[in-house]
Design a protein around this motif. Structure first.
Motif, mmCIF file in Angstrom:
data_model
loop_
_atom_site.group_PDB
_atom_site.id
_atom_site.type_symbol
_atom_site.label_atom_id
_atom_site.label_comp_id
_atom_site.label_asym_id
_atom_site.label_seq_id
_atom_site.Cartn_x
_atom_site.Cartn_y
_atom_site.Cartn_z
ATOM 1 N N ILE A 156 31.030 4.548 -21.092
ATOM 2 C CA ILE A 156 29.628 4.246 -21.354
ATOM 3 C C ILE A 156 29.561 2.794 -21.833
ATOM 4 O O ILE A 156 30.088 2.447 -22.887
ATOM 5 N N ALA A 157 28.917 1.949 -21.041
ATOM 6 C CA ALA A 157 28.850 0.543 -21.389
ATOM 7 C C ALA A 157 27.614 0.242 -22.224
ATOM 8 O O ALA A 157 27.563 -0.749 -22.937
ATOM 9 N N ALA A 158 26.587 1.092 -22.092
ATOM 10 C CA ALA A 158 25.373 0.900 -22.891
ATOM 11 C C ALA A 158 24.642 2.227 -22.921
ATOM 12 O O ALA A 158 24.685 2.983 -21.961
ATOM 13 N N TYR A 159 23.972 2.492 -24.046
ATOM 14 C CA TYR A 159 23.220 3.737 -24.129
ATOM 15 C C TYR A 159 22.030 3.480 -25.030
ATOM 16 O O TYR A 159 22.184 3.066 -26.186
ATOM 17 N N GLY A 160 20.840 3.704 -24.537
ATOM 18 C CA GLY A 160 19.667 3.477 -25.357
ATOM 19 C C GLY A 160 18.417 3.680 -24.540
ATOM 20 O O GLY A 160 18.482 4.135 -23.389
ATOM 21 N N THR A 161 17.261 3.318 -25.112
ATOM 22 C CA THR A 161 16.032 3.433 -24.347
ATOM 23 C C THR A 161 16.124 2.456 -23.187
ATOM 24 O O THR A 161 16.911 1.495 -23.233
ATOM 25 N N PRO A 162 15.304 2.659 -22.170
ATOM 26 C CA PRO A 162 15.372 1.743 -21.035
ATOM 27 C C PRO A 162 15.198 0.301 -21.488
ATOM 28 O O PRO A 162 15.904 -0.588 -21.011
ATOM 29 N N GLN A 163 14.282 0.107 -22.446
ATOM 30 C CA GLN A 163 14.017 -1.254 -22.879
ATOM 31 C C GLN A 163 15.222 -1.853 -23.584
ATOM 32 O O GLN A 163 15.619 -2.982 -23.315
ATOM 33 N N GLN A 164 15.833 -1.081 -24.464
ATOM 34 C CA GLN A 164 17.024 -1.563 -25.178
ATOM 35 C C GLN A 164 18.106 -1.951 -24.199
ATOM 36 O O GLN A 164 18.686 -3.030 -24.266
ATOM 37 N N VAL A 165 18.343 -1.052 -23.270
ATOM 38 C CA VAL A 165 19.450 -1.305 -22.361
ATOM 39 C C VAL A 165 19.140 -2.503 -21.475
ATOM 40 O O VAL A 165 19.995 -3.347 -21.227
ATOM 41 N N TYR A 166 17.881 -2.552 -21.031
ATOM 42 C CA TYR A 166 17.533 -3.609 -20.090
ATOM 43 C C TYR A 166 17.561 -4.972 -20.760
ATOM 44 O O TYR A 166 18.080 -5.929 -20.203
ATOM 45 N N THR A 167 16.995 -5.056 -21.968
ATOM 46 C CA THR A 167 16.861 -6.377 -22.560
ATOM 47 C C THR A 167 18.086 -6.808 -23.341
ATOM 48 O O THR A 167 18.301 -8.002 -23.542
ATOM 49 N N ARG A 168 18.840 -5.870 -23.856
ATOM 50 C CA ARG A 168 19.977 -6.275 -24.690
ATOM 51 C C ARG A 168 21.261 -5.550 -24.283
ATOM 52 O O ARG A 168 21.849 -4.842 -25.093
ATOM 53 N N PRO A 169 21.690 -5.669 -23.017
ATOM 54 C CA PRO A 169 22.977 -5.029 -22.696
ATOM 55 C C PRO A 169 24.074 -5.628 -23.570
ATOM 56 O O PRO A 169 24.135 -6.848 -23.702
ATOM 57 N N PRO A 170 24.876 -4.800 -24.204
ATOM 58 C CA PRO A 170 25.794 -5.315 -25.226
ATOM 59 C C PRO A 170 27.045 -5.980 -24.659
ATOM 60 O O PRO A 170 27.705 -6.699 -25.402
ATOM 61 N N THR A 171 27.399 -5.716 -23.411
ATOM 62 C CA THR A 171 28.651 -6.318 -22.911
ATOM 63 C C THR A 171 28.372 -7.178 -21.694
ATOM 64 O O THR A 171 27.330 -7.066 -21.042
ATOM 65 N N LEU A 172 29.353 -8.004 -21.389
ATOM 66 C CA LEU A 172 29.270 -8.905 -20.253
ATOM 67 C C LEU A 172 29.074 -8.118 -18.960
ATOM 68 O O LEU A 172 28.204 -8.413 -18.144
ATOM 69 N N ALA A 173 29.878 -7.047 -18.801
ATOM 70 C CA ALA A 173 29.825 -6.265 -17.560
ATOM 71 C C ALA A 173 28.479 -5.573 -17.435
ATOM 72 O O ALA A 173 27.860 -5.565 -16.357
ATOM 73 N N ALA A 174 27.993 -5.002 -18.545
ATOM 74 C CA ALA A 174 26.703 -4.327 -18.514
ATOM 75 C C ALA A 174 25.614 -5.328 -18.166
ATOM 76 O O ALA A 174 24.721 -5.056 -17.354
ATOM 77 N N ALA A 175 25.691 -6.493 -18.735
ATOM 78 C CA ALA A 175 24.698 -7.522 -18.472
ATOM 79 C C ALA A 175 24.711 -7.915 -17.000
ATOM 80 O O ALA A 175 23.673 -8.057 -16.357
ATOM 81 N N ARG A 176 25.884 -8.110 -16.456
ATOM 82 C CA ARG A 176 25.994 -8.463 -15.040
ATOM 83 C C ARG A 176 25.347 -7.382 -14.188
ATOM 84 O O ARG A 176 24.617 -7.650 -13.238
ATOM 85 N N PHE A 177 25.654 -6.093 -14.533
ATOM 86 C CA PHE A 177 25.101 -5.005 -13.747
ATOM 87 C C PHE A 177 23.579 -5.044 -13.778
ATOM 88 O O PHE A 177 22.908 -4.721 -12.807
ATOM 89 N N LEU A 178 23.003 -5.471 -14.903
ATOM 90 C CA LEU A 178 21.552 -5.455 -15.049
ATOM 91 C C LEU A 178 20.924 -6.750 -14.529
ATOM 92 O O LEU A 178 19.785 -7.064 -14.828
ATOM 93 N N GLY A 179 21.676 -7.544 -13.782
ATOM 94 C CA GLY A 179 21.081 -8.668 -13.074
ATOM 95 C C GLY A 179 21.084 -9.963 -13.851
ATOM 96 O O GLY A 179 20.353 -10.892 -13.546
#
Lengths: 287, 418, 263, 357
Positions: free
Chosen positions: D214-237
């Motif tokens: 699990i690279a990120a877990y939270g509300t859609p907004q949390q995950v979308y705006t503040r992905p906590p890791t580099l890989a998660a951030a890349r995945f989210l564009g």
């Protein structure tokens, strides 16, 4: 889950084969002969002066000729039908209704089929009677010899006509299972109709055709009933020769009969192995 | 699971190689052959498995209709006629049974010919000592040399006769004038070569004794007699066989399909004859063409004829295997075959069997039976060869050793050679 | 041109079915039909009726049906689990097993028939109905298993998982999903089994020891006797039943090409 | 109503170097719809199969309402899985398909009939009960599959990319229907997808699954705006990452010194350390001249611009940054025309630190 099937096919089959080999080696307990010898096989070699040696090689050649010719003719016929009849359609599927009709031909056992061929094509058969009524022939002798002829034409006709629907069904099943429209893809890449046929359709059906031809060849090679009905006294096909020796009043010639049938099996296996190796190499390239 | 199946497989393989017979319940002691009444009593309720050539529908229905009914009504025996395409199948069956030690087996009675009789004798598979114990055996002439040798093999006590047969030709009176018929092998050669492709004979070989018999007749005529062939003599064979092959090879180019193919069975030759591919057919039937006409196999204008000499005649027999499961019923059936009423029935063409008497009419004491038998002979009519001509040409078969010499020699020197 | 070619195939297929049937029909209904007559002098149902009325023919017909149906049932019962194992189970030596199962389709029956007879005699099964059925399984099973496994390989096991998560236990999955999903494949395999068993001559003759007289055994005995009328009648009988079976099966299964064994 | 928890789930196949799922823990609240988002091969579907009981984990536990279900076979778990394809039994009518789960449970026929009618109403397919699957459209088939899954009132509903084989419009309406039905029934649901938009629009919470973790877990907004890791951030564009040395709220980079977030969020007491910060492309603003009073402004050269309907996307080369910076501006707010050079403003509140991995 495989066990019952393997016991029946592998067990019964293997044990019987073992038995046949034993008998071909001269193990004939019913006349008190228990020694294992290769005599029966030696007797088949040319030059040994036995009746078996006179007939084995011609029979082998004749059998190869008949089974080879029937298989190739049937393959050419089936392929021809696919190419000429169905090649132009975008996806070469069979027209409706033809498959059930072709399936119906499979209701004829080979023996029954051969009887029909004999009734039709004998020198005094129905075709000859039609020609006589048309004034084209005067006596049965004017009609070409197609049944019980020394070249095995009757046997070849019988098997070819019986194998064509079988192979055709195999090819149609293969084409039917082809969900991707390779032919259309080839056409958009600029392939002509014949190029599509040559480079797309043929390679697609080739494995099925090879498998079907192998089955057909093996079947004709070891067949007994039809050659017995439509063949001549010399040369005879291997299975007929084998059974004849096996049924000879002199019980000692049974070993020779068994040897011939064991060799028949061995040759078929060899052909199957070669065919398998060839197709395996071909399909290996495709991954 | 795989291991278990492997084990089973192994067991099967072992079973195939071992010779230990499967243990089977022993049969109750059979009735002594002298006690016919007990045999008949034992036979009641049994099913007799009669293995016989099943190629002729008319013979099949004759057997079912006449013997099947009588066995059921008179003796309470069920007849199971087992049709085989070739009597050698019954031989195969018996040999396999012997090899596997199967007793009781599956065959009670076989309609057998000389070759297969010889095979079964060689394998010691026949039950003996019974033929002259049948009540009706008094009607059989056990002094007749033609009867006590089957294809030259002594029948001893292993076979009981059923019927008799004699080699004959068939022609179509609508196509051929009786005056033009050849009456000897020499005349036949002339006829055949004058009428290219209009004659053929059955290929000699196992199961096709008619063809072998045709060749034997030629041998007799060439050597000037049948008597000297009653005993086997290798030197004599070597003296005459080249001339025999020479004769047949002279005939060969004049034959149907110039001798490259021969009909394999009598019925195939009948077909060629009926469809006008050839002019003559061959039969063994005392009715001549009669039974075949009744069956629809040949035109109604077909007639039988014989050469002036060397037309081999013989008897045919039934035998009981050593391991017959219903021996009593088999004995009753073998006896029934010799009943005068059935002997009279079997020669009539309309009944479909059409072979001659196995019994000697002169030995029949019952006046009425005798009259029936004689009347039946008179009813054979035009399609049959007149009895006097048959008798004049009658010769017994040659010694059995010649059988395979002729068959193999023919293949080597006539069929394949030159 | 293409229409013409398709027409040719039609003609060929039609001829291969109707011509033999017509030949047999004429011969069976017209005794004494000799060269050069174009048609029999007279046609009558009598010989055919006599043949059908003959208790021996009826017995052979019944026995043929019994054997073929038994073999069909056994082949499906034995072949289905085998095909499933071959298709889905991770097997060691799969190639070897396939080769063993494939052998009877190429090895000539003549090479094993005689040995088989001796074997069945020792097992006490020669000359029995069940013995003949077991021996028929040798040529039948390979076709049944290969057919089933080729059809099963296109079978999507998600359906079974779907049923499982919906609450179906192992037996319920089998009975409510696996079996109905496999029915078309089973029907095709059963048809093959029936056709092969129905046409089998050599094994029946050898193992039946003349006591199990099916229609092909009857026919072969008649071939040596050569009376075309009876021969044609029996041939018609032999062909009629599988034709009905094929028609029935193709009605049940609908369109697609199905291939039956070379036998 | 059921809570679903996974505890240190691990799935490792023999002869495979990395685990398909590694030490995964996740809690789904009762009645919640959690979307498992991830690339293909990330282990999403595998996780669903584990929950459904079609697969056995190598280690770890799955609990419904705190009770382990590991010992329960699939058909007793009351966790219904719906696949990408509807897998309606082709030989059963719509009604028979729907009542399948009741039938195998031995529910009375009359109850089955009522339940089927309710379900048909729920998925808005009244009147189609006698049809066969082959006579339905793809969307209808999925609705039937949904009805079939829900009729047994499962404790957990598992949806494995149920919309991926559908056309856009059908997908939209089905997504809405599923969301509505899920709310109505309140069934705890886990939905798997690789479609970001679908995940954001449907989920109560999103769990981003990458490489079996699990690279990120939270509300859609949390995950979308503040992905906590580099890989998660890349995945989210997110493509703009800036590496530098972080001291307090100041990030020293090759492109200058930048200020991060609200001062309270920073920890000035910590010693300086290397760090990477990220920014979403739509949060960067563009200015023709240098904005006077704004921090974090850098000059960029326009390399590319592309029109995307509602937004315009720019690629800008900034001195000191290895990669071009991607910027998305609403069409209404975009400088038009744009010169060869433009000033970028990275608002401090839009920058956040991402962990490696």
């Amino acid at each position: 889950m495989l066990a019952p099937a393997l016991v029946i096919v592998g067990g019964l089959f293997g044990a019987s084969l073992w038995y046949s080999v034993l008998k071909s080696l001269g193990y004939l307990p019913f006349i008190g002969q228990f020694q294992i010898t290769l005599e029966a096989y030696r007797n088949l070699l040319p030059g040994s002066g036995t009746p078996a040696s006179r007939e084995f090689l011609p029979a082998l050649g004749f059998t190869l000729w008949v089974s080879g010719a029937a298989t190739l003719l049937a393959a050419a016929g089936a392929l021809g039908v696919v190419v000429v009849g169905l090649g132009r359609t975008r996806a070469p599927h069979a027209p409706r209704g033809i498959v059930p009709l072709l399936n119906l031909t499979l209701a004829f056992p080979h023996l029954v089929w051969a009887v029909a061929i004999a009734l039709l094509l004998a020198q005094s058969g129905v075709l000859a009677r039609v020609l006589f009524q048309l004034g084209l022939i005067a006596t049965p002798a004017d009609f070409p010899v197609l049944i019980r002829d020394p070249y095995g034409i009757g046997i070849i006709i019988s098997y070819t006509t019986k194998l064509i629907p079988f192979l055709l069904l195999m090819l149609l099943a293969t084409l039917h299972a082809q969900t991707d429209d390779y032919a259309a893809a080839a056409a958009t890449l600029g392939a002509s109709r014949w190029q599509t046929l040559r480079y797309v359709t043929l390679p697609l059906v080739l494995p099925a055709l090879t498998a079907g031809m192998l089955l057909g060849f093996a079947f004709v090679f070891g067949a007994y009933e039809v050659p017995a009905l439509l063949g001549v006294q010399f040369p005879r096909m291997l299975a007929v020769l084998a059974l004849d020796f096996f049924r000879n009043a002199d019980l000692r010639s049974r070993a020779e009969g068994m040897a011939i049938s064991v060799l028949t099996g061995a040759i078929v296996l060899l052909v199957a192995a070669v065919a398998y190796a060839l197709t395996a190499r071909r399909t290996a390239g495709h991954g | 699971m795989y291991q278990r199946s492997l084990l089973l497989l192994l067991c099967l393989m072992l079973a195939a190689c071992s010779n230990t017979p499967a243990p089977l319940a022993p049969l109750p002691a059979p009735a002594p052959l002298d006690d016919w009444e007990r045999i008949v009593a034992d036979a009641r309720g049994q099913t007799v498995n009669w293995y016989m050539w099943g190629g002729s529908e008319s013979i099949n229905s004759y057997v079912d209709q006449f013997y099947g009914t009588a066995l059921q009504e008179r003796y309470g025996i069920t007849l199971n006629r087992v049709p085989v395409s070739d009597a050698v199948l019954a031989v195969d069956q018996l040999l396999s049974e012997k090899e596997a030690g199967i007793d009781p087996g599956s065959i009670d009675l076989i309609w057998i010919n000389g070759e297969n009789f010889a095979s079964l004798k060689q394998a010691d598979m026949l039950y003996g000592g019974w033929n002259q114990k049948l009540p009706n055996s008094v009607l059989v002439d056990y002094t007749n040399p033609a009867l006590i040798y089957d294809f030259g093999v002594p029948i001893e006590t292993f076979e009981s006769p059923w019927s008799s047969a004699q080699f004959q030709f068939i022609y179509d009176s609508a196509r051929t004038d009786p005056a033009d018929l050849p009456r000897s092998y020499a005349a036949l050669l002339e006829y055949a070569c004058a009428n290219q492709g209009r004659f053929t004979y059955i290929a000699p070989g196992p199961g096709a004794f008619q063809g072998t018999r045709f060749v034997k007749g030629a041998l007799f005529e060439l050597s000037g007699g049948a008597e000297q062939w009653r005993n086997f003599d290798q030197a004599q064979w070597e003296q005459w066989s080249p001339q025999l092959w020479a004769y047949l090879n002279e005939l060969k180019p004049c034959l149907w399909r110039t001798g490259s193919a021969y009909p394999a069975t009598e019925y195939e030759l009948h077909g060629l004859f009926a469809n006008r591919e050839v002019d003559y057919s061959i039969t063994q039937s005392v009715t001549g063409a009669g039974a075949l006409i009744a069956e629809g196999a040949v035109p109604e204008t077909a007639r039988a004829f014989v050469f002036n000499d060397y037309m081999i005649g013989d008897y045919n027999y039934v035998a009981i295997p050593r391991n017959a499961p219903n021996r009593a019923a088999a004995l009753v059936l073998a006896n029934l075959l010799l009943e005068p009423e059935f002997q009279a029935a079997q020669i009539l063409p309309e009944n479909g069997f059409g072979l001659g008497y196995g019994i000697d009419v002169r030995k029949v004491t019952d006046e009425q039976d005798r009259a029936t038998l004689e009347a039946a002979m008179d009813r054979l009519g035009a399609p049959a060869t007149p009895p006097a001509e048959l008798l004049a040409a009658l010769v017994p078969d040659a010694a059995p050793e010649y059988q395979s010499l002729i068959e193999e020699g023919w293949r080597e020197n006539v069929l394949i050679g030159n | 041109m293409q229409r013409g070619a398709v027409g040719c195939i039609w003609l060929y297929a039609l001829a291969s079915v109707l011509l033999p049937l017509g030949l047999f029909g004429l011969h069976a209904l017209g005794p004494r039909w000799f060269f050069p007559a174009l048609l029999p002098d007279s046609l009558s149902l009598e010989p055919l009726l006599a043949l059908i009325g003959n208790p021996r023919t009826q017995a052979a017909l019944g026995l043929s049906a019994q054997v073929a149906l038994l073999v069909t049932g056994l082949a499906v019962l034995i072949g289905y689990p085998a095909a499933r194992a071959l298709t889905f189970a991770p097997l060691v030596g799969r190639g070897v097993i396939l080769a063993v199962l494939f052998l009877p389709t190429v090895i000539p029956p003549i090479a094993i028939g005689i040995g088989l007879n001796s074997l069945m005699l020792q097992l006490g099964l020669a000359g029995t109905l069940i013995g003949v059925c077991i021996v028929h399984l040798i040529p039948v099973l390979p076709y049944v298993i290969l057919t089933l496994s080729s059809m099963l390989s296109r079978y999507d096991r998600h359906y079974e998982e779907q049923a499982q998560v919906l609450g179906a236990g192992a037996w319920q999955v089998w009975w409510l999903v696996t079996l109905p999903m496999s029915l078309p494949a089973l029907a095709v395999a059963a048809l093959f089994a029936f056709l092969i068993s129905w046409s089998e001559y050599l094994f029946t003759a050898l193992i039946g020891g003349g006591r199990v007289i099916t229609l092909p055994v009857l026919l072969f005995a008649l071939v040596a006797g050569g009376n075309p009328t009876t021969l044609a009648g029996v041939a018609l009988l032999i062909v009629a039943v599988p034709m009905l079976a094929i028609l029935l099966a193709s009605r049940l299964l609908g369109g697609g090409p199905q291939v039956v064994g070379v036998r | 109503m059921t809570t679903l928890t996974m505890h240190n789930l691990t799935l490792r196949y023999p002869r495979q170097a990395t685990a398909t799922l590694a030490d995964l823990s996740l809690a789904v609240a009762s009645g919640e719809l959690v979307v498992l988002l991830g690339t293909s091969g990330s282990g999403k579907s595998t996780l669903l199969r584990l929950i459904a009981g079609l697969l056995e984990p190598t280690a770890g536990d799955i609990r419904f309402d705190g009770q382990s279900v590991r010992a329960l076979p699939a058909h007793r778990r009351e966790a219904v899985l719906m696949f990408q394809k509807a897998y309606l039994f082709p030989f059963l009518s719509v009604a028979d398909n729907i009542r399948f789960g009741l039938r195998v449970r031995g529910v009375a026929r009359e109850q089955q009939r009522i339940a089927v009618q309710q379900m048909l109403a729920l998925v808005e397919l009244e009147g189609l009960e006698c049809r066969f699957p082959a006579q339905l459209s793809g969307g209808q088939q999925q609705r039937v599959a949904l009805a079939r899954a829900l009729v047994t009132q499962p404790r957990v509903l598992l949806l494995d990319e149920p919309f991926s084989s559908l056309d856009t419009s059908v997908r939209r309406s089905l997504q809405a229907a599923v969301r509505r039905i899920q709310r109505e029934t309140g069934v705890t649901t886990v939905l798997v997808t690789h479609d970001l938009e679908e995940a954001l629009s449907m989920a109560d919470r999103v769990a981003l699954l990458l490489d079996g973790r699990i690279a990120a877990y939270g509300t859609p907004q949390q995950v979308y705006t503040r992905p906590p890791t580099l890989a998660a951030a890349r995945f989210l564009g997110i493509t703009t990452f800036v590496a530098g040395t972080l001291h307090g709220c100041q990030l020293t980079t090759a492109a200058g010194v930048w200020v991060l977030g609200a001062a309270s969020a920073c920890a000035p007491a910590e010693p300086p350390r290397p760090a990477v910060v990220a920014i979403r492309p739509e949060q960067i603003t563009l200015h023709p001249t240098r904005p006077a009073d704004l921090p974090n402004c850098v000059l960029g050269q326009v390399q590319e611009q592309s029109y995307r309907g509602d937004v315009i996307e720019y690629l800008l080369k900034v001195a000191g940054l290895p990669e071009a910076v991607r910027v998305r501006r609403p069409t209404s707010d975009a400088p038009d025309p744009i010169g060869p050079e433009v000033w970028l403003h990275l608002p401090p509140a839009a920058l956040w630190e991402v962990r490696a991995g």
